[in-house]
Design a protein around this motif. Structure first.
Motif, PDB file in Angstrom:
ATOM      1  N   VAL A  32      45.320  38.979  28.324  1.00  0.00           N
ATOM      2  CA  VAL A  32      45.229  39.303  26.846  1.00  0.00           C
ATOM      3  C   VAL A  32      44.990  40.934  27.068  1.00  0.00           C
ATOM      4  N   ALA A  33      45.780  41.673  25.900  1.00  0.00           N
ATOM      5  CA  ALA A  33      45.359  43.090  25.583  1.00  0.00           C
ATOM      6  C   ALA A  33      44.855  43.397  24.350  1.00  0.00           C
ATOM      7  N   ALA A  34      43.764  43.996  24.127  1.00  0.00           N
ATOM      8  CA  ALA A  34      43.173  44.204  22.693  1.00  0.00           C
ATOM      9  C   ALA A  34      43.703  45.613  22.625  1.00  0.00           C
ATOM     10  N   TRP A  35      44.205  45.950  21.157  1.00  0.00           N
ATOM     11  CA  TRP A  35      44.640  47.317  20.757  1.00  0.00           C
ATOM     12  C   TRP A  35      43.770  47.648  19.516  1.00  0.00           C
ATOM     13  N   ALA A  36      43.534  48.835  19.498  1.00  0.00           N
ATOM     14  CA  ALA A  36      43.368  49.760  18.183  1.00  0.00           C
ATOM     15  C   ALA A  36      44.160  50.683  17.729  1.00  0.00           C
ATOM     16  N   GLY A  37      45.206  50.033  16.837  1.00  0.00           N
ATOM     17  CA  GLY A  37      46.360  51.043  16.739  1.00  0.00           C
ATOM     18  C   GLY A  37      47.456  51.011  18.139  1.00  0.00           C
ATOM     19  N   ASP A  38      47.539  52.149  18.503  1.00  0.00           N
ATOM     20  CA  ASP A  38      48.151  52.295  19.847  1.00  0.00           C
ATOM     21  C   ASP A  38      47.207  52.698  21.214  1.00  0.00           C
ATOM     22  N   THR A  39      46.060  52.516  20.761  1.00  0.00           N
ATOM     23  CA  THR A  39      44.907  52.887  21.832  1.00  0.00           C
ATOM     24  C   THR A  39      44.524  51.231  22.443  1.00  0.00           C
ATOM     25  N   LEU A  40      44.801  51.073  23.763  1.00  0.00           N
ATOM     26  CA  LEU A  40      44.365  50.124  24.773  1.00  0.00           C
ATOM     27  C   LEU A  40      42.716  50.057  24.680  1.00  0.00           C
ATOM     28  N   LEU A  41      42.195  49.254  24.182  1.00  0.00           N
ATOM     29  CA  LEU A  41      40.800  48.900  24.159  1.00  0.00           C
ATOM     30  C   LEU A  41      40.269  48.040  25.534  1.00  0.00           C
ATOM     31  N   GLY A  42      40.984  47.312  25.912  1.00  0.00           N
ATOM     32  CA  GLY A  42      40.510  46.555  27.079  1.00  0.00           C
ATOM     33  C   GLY A  42      41.821  45.274  27.372  1.00  0.00           C
ATOM     34  N   VAL A  43      41.612  44.958  28.607  1.00  0.00           N
ATOM     35  CA  VAL A  43      42.476  43.849  28.919  1.00  0.00           C
ATOM     36  C   VAL A  43      41.576  42.672  29.495  1.00  0.00           C
ATOM     37  N   VAL A  44      41.852  41.339  29.495  1.00  0.00           N
ATOM     38  CA  VAL A  44      41.136  40.387  30.078  1.00  0.00           C
ATOM     39  C   VAL A  44      42.122  39.496  30.748  1.00  0.00           C
ATOM     40  N   ALA A  45      42.021  39.373  32.267  1.00  0.00           N
ATOM     41  CA  ALA A  45      42.848  38.543  32.945  1.00  0.00           C
ATOM     42  C   ALA A  45      42.345  37.296  33.031  1.00  0.00           C
ATOM     43  N   LEU A  46      43.102  36.288  33.001  1.00  0.00           N
ATOM     44  CA  LEU A  46      42.595  34.881  32.977  1.00  0.00           C
ATOM     45  C   LEU A  46      43.015  34.284  34.053  1.00  0.00           C
ATOM     46  N   GLU A  47      42.233  33.698  34.923  1.00  0.00           N
ATOM     47  CA  GLU A  47      42.422  32.923  36.131  1.00  0.00           C
ATOM     48  C   GLU A  47      42.311  31.477  35.732  1.00  0.00           C
ATOM     49  N   LEU A  48      43.419  30.812  35.657  1.00  0.00           N
ATOM     50  CA  LEU A  48      43.693  29.331  35.401  1.00  0.00           C
ATOM     51  C   LEU A  48      43.839  28.530  36.393  1.00  0.00           C
ATOM     52  N   SER A  49      43.105  27.444  36.177  1.00  0.00           N
ATOM     53  CA  SER A  49      43.194  26.353  37.411  1.00  0.00           C
ATOM     54  C   SER A  49      43.179  25.147  36.630  1.00  0.00           C
ATOM     55  N   ASP A  50      44.184  24.121  36.825  1.00  0.00           N
ATOM     56  CA  ASP A  50      44.101  22.610  36.177  1.00  0.00           C
ATOM     57  C   ASP A  50      44.235  22.730  34.652  1.00  0.00           C
ATOM     58  N   GLY A  51      44.955  23.862  34.195  1.00  0.00           N
ATOM     59  CA  GLY A  51      45.000  24.095  32.700  1.00  0.00           C
ATOM     60  C   GLY A  51      43.671  24.585  32.118  1.00  0.00           C
ATOM     61  N   LEU A  52      42.844  25.183  32.723  1.00  0.00           N
ATOM     62  CA  LEU A  52      41.731  25.713  32.078  1.00  0.00           C
ATOM     63  C   LEU A  52      41.237  27.107  32.683  1.00  0.00           C
ATOM     64  N   VAL A  53      40.709  27.661  31.812  1.00  0.00           N
ATOM     65  CA  VAL A  53      40.291  29.215  32.399  1.00  0.00           C
ATOM     66  C   VAL A  53      39.192  29.020  33.425  1.00  0.00           C
ATOM     67  N   VAL A  54      39.029  29.277  34.387  1.00  0.00           N
ATOM     68  CA  VAL A  54      37.958  29.340  35.292  1.00  0.00           C
ATOM     69  C   VAL A  54      37.225  30.648  35.522  1.00  0.00           C
ATOM     70  N   HIS A  55      37.927  31.751  35.216  1.00  0.00           N
ATOM     71  CA  HIS A  55      37.253  33.097  35.275  1.00  0.00           C
ATOM     72  C   HIS A  55      38.283  34.101  34.410  1.00  0.00           C
ATOM     73  N   ALA A  56      37.327  34.626  33.513  1.00  0.00           N
ATOM     74  CA  ALA A  56      37.944  35.797  32.956  1.00  0.00           C
ATOM     75  C   ALA A  56      37.370  37.118  33.227  1.00  0.00           C
ATOM     76  N   ARG A  57      38.339  38.013  33.637  1.00  0.00           N
ATOM     77  CA  ARG A  57      37.812  39.381  33.859  1.00  0.00           C
ATOM     78  C   ARG A  57      38.305  40.319  32.857  1.00  0.00           C
ATOM     79  N   ALA A  58      37.252  41.003  32.399  1.00  0.00           N
ATOM     80  CA  ALA A  58      37.566  41.941  31.212  1.00  0.00           C
ATOM     81  C   ALA A  58      37.496  43.128  31.718  1.00  0.00           C
ATOM     82  N   VAL A  59      38.456  44.261  31.549  1.00  0.00           N
ATOM     83  CA  VAL A  59      38.471  45.519  32.164  1.00  0.00           C
ATOM     84  C   VAL A  59      38.355  46.453  30.786  1.00  0.00           C
ATOM     85  N   VAL A  60      37.349  47.156  30.269  1.00  0.00           N
ATOM     86  CA  VAL A  60      36.961  47.867  29.202  1.00  0.00           C
ATOM     87  C   VAL A  60      36.671  49.200  29.554  1.00  0.00           C
TER      88      VAL A  60
END
Length: 298
Positions: free
Chosen positions: A252-280
């Motif tokens: 997921v990427a979060a935006w304020a207008g055209d400015t990228l505020l951060g991204v969250v990479a979702l590690e999935l296993s068995d259909g669930l989020v096991v680790h969310a890594r947010a780069v801000v």
């Protein structure tokens, strides 16, 4: 440099960038490294370069080894969790990612694990695992003996650990999960959010001391869900979200207008989020921001 020589270098650029990024975990530094290699290629005696691909791989690898030596000292002083710079991978920037193993090899989790290795161990591991170099070829790149390279590779594998067993949902299901994750967080729906998280889910945030971010990982379904809802309520008003494939994972990427505020990479296993890594950390978002270009929000 002649136009023909420049064109020849461009045919190698994607592979060289992929090598440098896996070595450094930084897209910006990888670009700089490839540019340095270009300058060396332009000034080299072409008659002495029998195999340009091998010559360039050696140059890039050794440039990365120099950068890694100084990077280790900087990362020891890094504020909060360190995560690699995110890279959009759906466009082939890091090469084809057609299997779960290929995607896992460029995931944020793997790049963090590679930080455990010495620079030389990392070079051996990346050349072997990502580019299928034989030990003799690796020895030629690093000016080591073949026996030494084999030993370094075994040690690297032990330190990184065995490949993780993950059961990823089908791509279309991943898209649904990410959309549900964003909607639940945005709506403050704790019950719905908790259903999407594994019991031992972890949230890691990389702000690098540049912006507000959790200095320690948040662990557990209840704590992560409450943390995320609070985060949205406090900081995400007026923000819109887009989805992308980053480092081989749904994100997921979060935006304020055209400015990228951060991204969250979702590690999935068995259909669930096991680790969310947010780069801000804004210093780490420039490359992905250029790739994404402010697409339409969810």
């Amino acid at each position: 440099m002649t136009t023909a020589t420049a064109d020849e270098f461009e045919t190698h650029r994607p592979r060289l960038f992929g090598l440098a990024y896996r070595m450094l975990g930084s897209a910006e530094e990888a670009e700089d490294t490839v540019q340095d290699a270009y300058l060396r290629f332009s000034g080299a005696d072409r008659a002495r370069i029998e195999h340009p691909a091998a010559w360039l791989a050696k140059v890039v690898t050794n440039l990365c080894l120099t950068r890694l030596t100084s990077a280790r000292a900087r990362r020891e002083q890094y504020i909060g969790p360190w995560l690699p710079e995110p890279v959009v991978t759906s466009d082939g920037t890091l090469g084809p990612l057609e299997s779960a193993e290929q995607r896992d090899a460029v995931s944020m989790a793997m790049l963090v694990l590679l930080e455990r290795l010495t620079p030389t161990e990392r070079a051996v591991y990346v050349l072997r695992e990502a580019f299928a170099y034989g030990h003799r070829e690796i020895a030629e790149v690093l000016d080591l003996t073949e026996a030494n390279c084999r030993q370094l590779y075994r040690r690297a594998v032990q330190r990184v650990g065995e490949a993780r067993s993950r059961f990823e949902p089908a791509p279309e299901r991943q898209v649904e999960l990410v959309a549900s994750f964003v909607a639940a967080a945005r709506d403050g729906d704790l019950a719905r959010l908790e259903k999407l998280l594994a019991a031992d889910v972890v949230w890691s945030s990389d702000g690098g001391g540049k912006v507000s971010a959790a200095r320690r990982p948040v662990e557990g379904r209840e704590k992560v869900s409450r943390f995320l809802v609070g985060l949205v309520e406090r900081f995400m008003q007026g923000v819109h979200f887009t989805t992308a494939e980053l480092n081989g994972e749904p994100a997921v990427a979060a935006w304020a207008g055209d400015t990228l505020l951060g991204v969250v990479a979702l590690e999935l296993s068995d259909g669930l989020v096991v680790h969310a890594r947010a780069v801000v950390n804004p210093d780490k978002l420039a490359f992905a921001g250029r790739q994404l270009g402010g697409a339409q929000g969810l």
